[in-house]
Motif scaffolding. Structure first.
Motif, mmCIF file in Angstrom:
data_model
loop_
_atom_site.group_PDB
_atom_site.id
_atom_site.type_symbol
_atom_site.label_atom_id
_atom_site.label_comp_id
_atom_site.label_asym_id
_atom_site.label_seq_id
_atom_site.Cartn_x
_atom_site.Cartn_y
_atom_site.Cartn_z
ATOM 1 N N ALA A 24 0.837 -1.211 0.000
ATOM 2 C CA ALA A 24 0.000 0.000 0.000
ATOM 3 C C ALA A 24 0.866 1.253 0.000
ATOM 4 C CB ALA A 24 -0.932 -0.004 1.215
ATOM 5 N N ASP A 25 1.960 1.240 0.760
ATOM 6 C CA ASP A 25 2.866 2.388 0.790
ATOM 7 C C ASP A 25 3.503 2.608 -0.580
ATOM 8 O OD1 ASP A 25 4.337 4.522 1.850
ATOM 9 O OD2 ASP A 25 6.026 3.212 2.319
ATOM 10 N N LEU A 26 3.952 1.544 -1.202
ATOM 11 C CA LEU A 26 4.537 1.669 -2.550
ATOM 12 C C LEU A 26 3.518 2.232 -3.530
ATOM 13 C CD1 LEU A 26 6.529 -1.679 -2.735
ATOM 14 C CD2 LEU A 26 7.489 0.626 -2.633
ATOM 15 N N TYR A 27 2.306 1.713 -3.468
ATOM 16 C CA TYR A 27 1.263 2.170 -4.397
ATOM 17 C C TYR A 27 0.920 3.638 -4.168
ATOM 18 C CZ TYR A 27 -3.220 2.684 -6.695
ATOM 19 O OH TYR A 27 -4.256 3.142 -7.479
ATOM 20 N N LEU A 28 0.657 4.001 -2.912
ATOM 21 C CA LEU A 28 0.258 5.379 -2.618
ATOM 22 C C LEU A 28 1.398 6.367 -2.871
ATOM 23 C CD1 LEU A 28 -1.801 4.788 0.634
ATOM 24 C CD2 LEU A 28 -2.684 5.429 -1.612
ATOM 25 N N SER A 29 2.634 5.951 -2.604
ATOM 26 C CA SER A 29 3.768 6.845 -2.798
ATOM 27 C C SER A 29 4.096 7.065 -4.265
ATOM 28 C CB SER A 29 5.010 6.301 -2.091
ATOM 29 O OG SER A 29 4.810 6.268 -0.706
ATOM 30 N N LEU A 30 3.818 6.073 -5.079
ATOM 31 C CA LEU A 30 4.198 6.171 -6.491
ATOM 32 C C LEU A 30 3.010 6.376 -7.428
ATOM 33 C CD1 LEU A 30 7.040 3.502 -6.500
ATOM 34 C CD2 LEU A 30 7.228 5.976 -6.271
ATOM 35 N N MET A 31 1.852 6.781 -6.862
ATOM 36 C CA MET A 31 0.717 7.163 -7.716
ATOM 37 C C MET A 31 1.106 8.417 -8.493
ATOM 38 S SD MET A 31 -2.596 6.897 -5.195
ATOM 39 C CE MET A 31 -3.795 7.444 -6.369
ATOM 40 N N SER A 32 0.599 8.551 -9.679
ATOM 41 C CA SER A 32 0.901 9.760 -10.447
ATOM 42 C C SER A 32 0.260 10.972 -9.783
ATOM 43 C CB SER A 32 0.399 9.620 -11.879
ATOM 44 O OG SER A 32 -1.007 9.677 -11.907
ATOM 45 N N GLY A 33 0.816 12.149 -10.046
ATOM 46 C CA GLY A 33 0.281 13.375 -9.471
ATOM 47 C C GLY A 33 -1.165 13.600 -9.848
ATOM 48 N N GLU A 90 10.258 9.042 -1.471
ATOM 49 C CA GLU A 90 10.155 10.482 -1.729
ATOM 50 C C GLU A 90 11.046 10.880 -2.910
ATOM 51 O OE1 GLU A 90 8.301 13.119 -0.560
ATOM 52 O OE2 GLU A 90 7.132 11.557 0.414
ATOM 53 N N LEU A 91 12.237 10.305 -2.985
ATOM 54 C CA LEU A 91 13.153 10.630 -4.082
ATOM 55 C C LEU A 91 12.640 10.116 -5.431
ATOM 56 C CD1 LEU A 91 16.593 9.948 -2.359
ATOM 57 C CD2 LEU A 91 15.592 12.171 -2.955
ATOM 58 N N GLN A 93 9.417 10.068 -6.290
ATOM 59 C CA GLN A 93 8.169 10.733 -6.657
ATOM 60 C C GLN A 93 8.270 11.696 -7.842
ATOM 61 O OE1 GLN A 93 6.295 12.283 -3.116
ATOM 62 N NE2 GLN A 93 5.484 10.265 -2.595
ATOM 63 N N PRO A 94 9.375 12.411 -8.054
ATOM 64 C CA PRO A 94 9.438 13.273 -9.245
ATOM 65 C C PRO A 94 9.302 12.496 -10.559
ATOM 66 C CG PRO A 94 11.116 13.939 -7.677
ATOM 67 C CD PRO A 94 10.498 12.669 -7.158
ATOM 68 N N PHE A 95 9.616 11.211 -10.544
ATOM 69 C CA PHE A 95 9.502 10.399 -11.750
ATOM 70 C C PHE A 95 8.057 10.054 -12.107
ATOM 71 C CE2 PHE A 95 13.798 9.504 -10.151
ATOM 72 C CZ PHE A 95 14.522 9.912 -11.267
ATOM 73 N N VAL A 96 7.133 10.267 -11.149
ATOM 74 C CA VAL A 96 5.711 10.023 -11.404
ATOM 75 C C VAL A 96 4.910 11.321 -11.316
ATOM 76 C CG1 VAL A 96 5.690 7.575 -10.786
ATOM 77 C CG2 VAL A 96 5.319 9.307 -9.006
ATOM 78 N N ASN A 97 5.583 12.437 -11.612
ATOM 79 C CA ASN A 97 4.953 13.750 -11.686
ATOM 80 C C ASN A 97 4.409 14.218 -10.331
ATOM 81 O OD1 ASN A 97 4.319 16.079 -13.018
ATOM 82 N ND2 ASN A 97 2.316 15.352 -13.714
ATOM 83 N N ARG A 98 5.190 13.967 -9.272
ATOM 84 C CA ARG A 98 4.850 14.446 -7.932
ATOM 85 C C ARG A 98 6.052 15.157 -7.352
ATOM 86 N NH1 ARG A 98 2.043 9.721 -4.639
ATOM 87 N NH2 ARG A 98 2.089 11.319 -3.058
ATOM 88 N N THR A 99 5.845 15.868 -6.272
ATOM 89 C CA THR A 99 6.950 16.606 -5.680
ATOM 90 C C THR A 99 7.583 15.831 -4.530
ATOM 91 O OG1 THR A 99 5.420 17.755 -4.223
ATOM 92 C CG2 THR A 99 5.999 18.869 -6.273
ATOM 93 N N CYS A 100 8.878 15.938 -4.448
ATOM 94 C CA CYS A 100 9.653 15.330 -3.368
ATOM 95 C C CYS A 100 9.839 16.398 -2.302
ATOM 96 C CB CYS A 100 10.998 14.865 -3.924
ATOM 97 S SG CYS A 100 12.168 14.335 -2.679
ATOM 98 N N THR A 101 9.334 16.157 -1.097
ATOM 99 C CA THR A 101 9.451 17.173 -0.054
ATOM 100 C C THR A 101 10.142 16.615 1.188
ATOM 101 O OG1 THR A 101 7.302 16.641 0.891
ATOM 102 C CG2 THR A 101 7.343 18.342 -0.815
ATOM 103 N N VAL A 102 10.933 17.466 1.800
ATOM 104 C CA VAL A 102 11.632 17.093 3.022
ATOM 105 C C VAL A 102 10.640 16.915 4.166
ATOM 106 C CG1 VAL A 102 13.349 17.877 4.710
ATOM 107 C CG2 VAL A 102 13.749 18.231 2.286
ATOM 108 N N THR A 103 9.574 17.716 4.183
ATOM 109 C CA THR A 103 8.604 17.602 5.280
ATOM 110 C C THR A 103 7.895 16.247 5.268
ATOM 111 O OG1 THR A 103 6.955 18.754 3.941
ATOM 112 C CG2 THR A 103 8.200 20.073 5.518
#
Length: 143
Positions: A24-33, A90-91, A93-103
């Motif tokens: 679930a974490d992999l899926y939710l983290s790597l969903m497209s933006g 997080e790193l 996520q930019p490959f799936v059109n999402r932002t990588c954030t430190v927070t």
């Protein structure tokens, strides 16, 4: 250390839930933006940081309860493993059109660390109440 009395129920359940949680974490983290914006309403998205901390707390807690007793150093390693996994996701996520954030990463770490602290405090409290009694995991529980 004496295992907590409910480990006989929770350990098998945790062993099933852990892979489900990781998937679930992999899926939710790597969903497209775009998928995130269409799936979750803005109200739900506003709780994003709380969701990160809660999800990694649950994921780490589940991993910690996969065995009757996890020593503190190993519990810290498990939490670090989940924090690193959160950082890697997080790193990516930019490959799936999402932002990588430190927070987001920091809230992942807070959730994982909170699980280890709560787990350790729970075992310390249990040991203090029961006087550090030693018994095998197969021995029957006494009221």
């Amino acid at each position: 250390m004496t295992p907590l009395p409910f480990y006989r129920f929770f350990t098998p359940v945790a062993r099933v839930l852990l892979p489900v949680g990781i998937i679930a974490d992999l899926y939710l983290s790597l969903m497209s933006g775009h998928a995130v914006q269409t799936t979750f309403s803005p109200e739900v998205q506003s709780y994003d940081l709380c969701a990160h901390a809660l999800f990694y707390f649950l994921l780490s807690s589940t991993a910690l309860f996969c065995r009757p007793f996890t020593p503190f150093p190993e519990a810290v390693r498990i939490s670090l493993l989940f924090a690193i996994m959160g950082g890697i996701l997080e790193l990516l996520q930019p490959f799936v059109n999402r932002t990588c954030t430190v927070t987001d990463f920091l809230h992942n770490c807070i959730g994982a660390a909170s699980a280890t602290l709560l787990y350790s405090l729970l075992f310390l409290l249990y040991a203090k109440i029961h006087g550090g009694q030693k018994r095998s995991p197969e021995a029957p529980l006494q009221p």
